[in-house]
Design a protein around this motif. Structure first.
Motif, PDB file in Angstrom:
ATOM      1  N   VAL B 197      24.257   9.851  13.559  1.00  0.00           N
ATOM      2  CA  VAL B 197      23.970   9.064  12.355  1.00  0.00           C
ATOM      3  C   VAL B 197      23.325   9.933  11.285  1.00  0.00           C
ATOM      4  O   VAL B 197      23.156   9.506  10.157  1.00  0.00           O
ATOM      5  CB  VAL B 197      23.080   7.832  12.617  1.00  0.00           C
ATOM      6  N   GLN B 198      22.986  11.171  11.649  1.00  0.00           N
ATOM      7  CA  GLN B 198      22.423  12.082  10.658  1.00  0.00           C
ATOM      8  C   GLN B 198      23.557  12.774   9.882  1.00  0.00           C
ATOM      9  O   GLN B 198      24.705  12.723  10.303  1.00  0.00           O
ATOM     10  CB  GLN B 198      21.547  13.113  11.376  1.00  0.00           C
ATOM     11  N   PRO B 199      23.250  13.376   8.721  1.00  0.00           N
ATOM     12  CA  PRO B 199      24.295  13.992   7.903  1.00  0.00           C
ATOM     13  C   PRO B 199      25.201  14.952   8.654  1.00  0.00           C
ATOM     14  O   PRO B 199      26.420  14.923   8.461  1.00  0.00           O
ATOM     15  CB  PRO B 199      23.501  14.738   6.842  1.00  0.00           C
ATOM     16  N   SER B 200      24.632  15.774   9.550  1.00  0.00           N
ATOM     17  CA  SER B 200      25.474  16.766  10.211  1.00  0.00           C
ATOM     18  C   SER B 200      26.530  16.111  11.093  1.00  0.00           C
ATOM     19  O   SER B 200      27.632  16.630  11.242  1.00  0.00           O
ATOM     20  CB  SER B 200      24.609  17.716  11.023  1.00  0.00           C
ATOM     21  N   GLY B 201      26.200  14.944  11.663  1.00  0.00           N
ATOM     22  CA  GLY B 201      27.160  14.227  12.481  1.00  0.00           C
ATOM     23  C   GLY B 201      28.398  13.832  11.707  1.00  0.00           C
ATOM     24  O   GLY B 201      29.508  13.846  12.232  1.00  0.00           O
ATOM     25  N   ALA B 202      28.198  13.483  10.427  1.00  0.00           N
ATOM     26  CA  ALA B 202      29.334  13.107   9.586  1.00  0.00           C
ATOM     27  C   ALA B 202      30.311  14.267   9.472  1.00  0.00           C
ATOM     28  O   ALA B 202      31.525  14.094   9.620  1.00  0.00           O
ATOM     29  CB  ALA B 202      28.847  12.692   8.208  1.00  0.00           C
TER      30      ALA B 202
END
Lengths: 194, 236, 63
Positions: B197-202
């Motif tokens: 759910v953090q930016p890097s996951g996107a």
């Protein structure tokens, strides 16, 4: 003195901790489309810094002294996009007239800055968060310099992995996105700074 | 008659798989990464985006003979910005939770490459019905793409699918998948990976999906080549 | 100020901005391209990743 410190803190937080590309996701398109050459990435980044700061300086007074007193604050988005588009045209005009060498390296890519979401995103978030002029300027400066830093770092990394021999399916965009993910994790580590 | 119908259908469906704006032509990546932390946010973004796309495509296609060649881009930007303002005011009034979750990204539909790109590449050259079908197809394609990214991210990242948090007109309920909280409030099991759910996951999810798609297309191409070779041999 | 006063202001702001925009756009188009920049070559590798259809460079290529 207090104002100066908070100005500096706001710049650092919007530059490194809440980076435009890696945590706020503005301007992914130019970020992924940036060339392998560090020089042209730097030129593109500088142009974006210039346009973001200038459009913040113009848009903030328009919002605070014209749109809000006239009770038409809902027109903000349409005003901003028009102002940014005008600004890009005017900057392009000056470059065309007075600096052919700059036009040669940047000219064709200038119209693309209008549709760079980092510019509209910064100006819009300034008015959404109701920041005062100094904080808006800090936000604009920090964000645009953060964009410059990330885009230059990314073009350096890119020149390495384009020449390396990776999995075939990951060629091009997928590996670029994975690199961006690793960069985002690295930038997450800077959260403890402030 | 049959052929005309087929062509219209093709017009509608090409945006969903064959020319999917997000996965095939990789446009509009900013909202695709930013608003996909939850399924509801992704659906809301997709619907608002589709409304803007459909309205602006219709209007631009109606005005295509009036707008002179010189000022196409400024005219399109003004039209799109007007519709975005309408959508923004609408969501602020009726779906405030969605409005505050999406935030700046509703305004950023103005500079979304897909809307401007469809206006220039399609609506400025075709009649109203065709551009309407094209816009509906593209809107559905984009919404489905957002939905698939957000499904992966929400299930892996928060461990459950929750409804009613952002689209408040739906009754509130959770579907536990990787994480289960019982009625007392204690966590029974939790296998979720908060990174997603953090930016890097996107970035990771989007990159992986693009890699899978490119693997599938290269597999199909290689099969096609082998078939052609066999055909050539048989002909000899 | 009457109720419809802000409508007039809104429309006039939009019209002024649109006029400024169109004027600057036409001025930019009319400004002659400096010498030596008439045919700037597009670096193919620069554009290979980005698929922006509305990009002026790509439009030139398609023609």
């Amino acid at each position: 003195m207090d104002i100066f410190v908070s100005f500096l803190l706001a710049i650092i937080s919007s530059m490194l901790i809440d980076n435009v590309v890696l945590s706020r996701f503005y301007g992914i398109c130019p970020f992924l489309g940036v060339s392998k050459k560090v020089n042209s990435a730097f030129g593109m980044g500088l142009a974006v810094v210039f346009v973001i700061v200038l459009s913040t300086v113009i848009c903030w007074p328009i919002y605070t002294y014209i749109l809000v007193p006239a009770n038409v604050a809902f027109l903000d988005t349409i005003t901003y996009i028009l102002v940014i588009a005008c600004l890009v045209q005017v900057v392009g005009l000056f470059i065309k007239k007075y600096s052919p060498s700059l036009y040669k390296s940047l000219g064709v890519y200038l119209p693309l800055i209008t549709t760079n979401c980092a510019v509209l995103g910064v100006v819009q978030s300034n008015s959404d968060l109701q920041l005062d002029f100094l904080m808006s300027l800090a936000n604009a400066l920090g964000t645009s310099v953060g964009f410059l830093i990330v885009i230059v770092i990314f073009s350096c990394i890119r020149s390495r992995f384009e020449s390396s021999n990776g999995p075939k399916a990951f060629k091009g965009l997928p590996i670029a996105l994975m690199t961006a993910a690793l960069m985002a994790i690295a930038f997450m580590g800077l959260k403890g700074m402030i | 008659m049959e052929r005309i119908k087929n062509k219209k259908l093709q017009n509608l469906f090409k945006g969903i798989i064959k020319e999917n704006p997000l996965f095939v032509s990789v446009l509009g990546t900013c909202p695709a990464l930013a608003t996909t932390t939850s399924i509801e946010g992704a659906i809301g973004m997709g619907v608002l985006f589709s409304i803007v796309l459909i309205c602006s495509n219709i209007l631009i296609s109606l005005l295509r003979k009036l707008i002179s060649e010189e000022i196409t881009t400024p005219a399109y930007i003004v039209v799109i910005a007007a519709f975005v303002t309408i959508v923004k005011l609408f969501s602020n009034a009726f779906l405030f939770e969605l409005y505050s979750t999406l935030g700046v990204f509703i305004s950023l539909i103005v500079v979304n490459c897909i809307v401007l790109g469809r206006a220039e590449a399609y609506a400025s050259k075709n009649n109203v019905l065709d551009s309407l079908l094209d816009a509906i197809g593209m809107g559905i394609g984009y919404t489905l793409a957002l939905l698939s990214i957000s499904c992966i991210r929400e299930i892996l990242g928060s461990g459950m699918i929750s409804f009613g948090k952002i689209l408040t007109f739906i009754p509130r309920f959770d579907i536990p998948i990787l994480k289960y909280v019982n009625s007392v409030g204690e966590v029974v099991y939790d296998y979720s990976i908060p990174l997603f759910v953090q930016p890097s996951g996107a970035f990771i999810v989007f990159g992986a999906i693009l890699a899978i798609i490119s693997a599938i297309t290269s597999f199909k191409n290689s099969r096609k080549k082998i078939k052609e070779k066999i055909m050539l041999k048989e002909a000899k | 100020m009457p109720d419809w006063g802000y409508l007039i202001i809104a429309i006039s702001i939009l019209v002024i901005l649109a006029i400024v925009f169109v004027v600057s756009f036409i001025l930019y188009r009319k400004t002659p391209v400096p010498k030596g920049c008439e045919n700037i070559l597009i670096e193919k590798e620069k554009c290979s990743v980005c698929n922006n259809v509305s990009c002026p460079i790509k439009r030139k290529e398609n023609k």
